[in-house]
Scaffold this motif. Structure first.
Motif, short mmCIF file in Angstrom:
data_model
loop_
_atom_site.label_atom_id
_atom_site.label_comp_id
_atom_site.label_asym_id
_atom_site.label_seq_id
_atom_site.Cartn_x
_atom_site.Cartn_y
_atom_site.Cartn_z
N PRO A 132 -13.61 -10.13 13.91
CA PRO A 132 -14.01 -11.30 13.13
C PRO A 132 -13.79 -11.19 11.63
CG PRO A 132 -15.92 -10.16 14.02
CD PRO A 132 -14.72 -9.50 14.60
N GLN A 133 -13.81 -9.98 11.08
CA GLN A 133 -13.61 -9.86 9.63
C GLN A 133 -12.23 -10.33 9.22
OE1 GLN A 133 -14.76 -5.88 8.28
NE2 GLN A 133 -16.10 -6.93 6.86
N SER A 134 -11.22 -10.00 10.02
CA SER A 134 -9.86 -10.40 9.70
C SER A 134 -9.47 -11.71 10.37
CB SER A 134 -8.88 -9.30 10.13
OG SER A 134 -8.91 -9.17 11.54
N GLY A 135 -10.26 -12.12 11.38
CA GLY A 135 -9.91 -13.32 12.13
C GLY A 135 -8.83 -13.08 13.17
N ASN A 136 -8.53 -11.81 13.45
CA ASN A 136 -7.47 -11.46 14.41
C ASN A 136 -8.03 -11.21 15.80
OD1 ASN A 136 -5.43 -11.46 12.45
ND2 ASN A 136 -5.85 -9.33 11.91
N VAL A 137 -7.18 -11.45 16.78
CA VAL A 137 -7.43 -11.01 18.15
C VAL A 137 -6.27 -10.10 18.50
CG1 VAL A 137 -7.59 -11.71 20.57
CG2 VAL A 137 -8.65 -13.12 18.80
#
Length: 144
Positions: A132-137
């Protein structure tokens, strides 16, 4: 939960100790593995607890087997088709993979995870990890 009945309530282990930390600020993530064990990550107690169908604590895992620098901070937990337990370790930006009997198997820490949180395993054995910090999956092929 209107119209629902509690089938079993498990609060204490065989020694009379609380299985999980309770209280207003306690956070738990839960999953069931292929042999019916309930796997719980207890964020505030810095541990994973696995309880069998009978309600008996099978084992506790404190993250020390991975040899990480920072304290183990388990977040999301998921199990796969082989019964392995996969735990996101927020403090160490890695994943701990445990055998269904509690043995530490390996740590996934070389794929640029940033405070991994959400976990899911798909039907092809790939691990989906939300950061969630980077918004990546990230999608990780962790089984061969």
């Amino acid at each position: 939960m209107e119209g629902k009945t509690v089938k079993q309530k498990i609060e204490k282990d065989e020694h009379g100790n609380q299985i999980l930390q309770n209280g207003f600020h306690s956070t738990h993530f839960v999953d069931e593995n292929i042999n019916g064990d309930i796997c719980v990550s207890d964020v505030n107690a810095y541990m994973v607890v696995v309880v069998g169908k009978t309600g008996k604590v099978r084992f506790r895992y404190y993250g020390t087997s991975a040899g990480m620098v920072n304290p183990f901070q388990p977040k999301q937990i998921v199990t796969d088709s082989m019964g392995q337990i996969i735990v996101a370790d927020n403090n160490n930006a890695c994943l701990h993979i445990l055998h269904q009997n509690g043995q530490f198997l390996r740590c996934v820490d070389n794929c640029g995870l940033e405070k991994p949180c959400g976990l899911s395993v798909d039907s092809e054995g790939r691990l989906w990890v939300g950061c969630p910090q980077s918004g990546n999956v990230k999608v990780i092929q962790y089984m061969k």
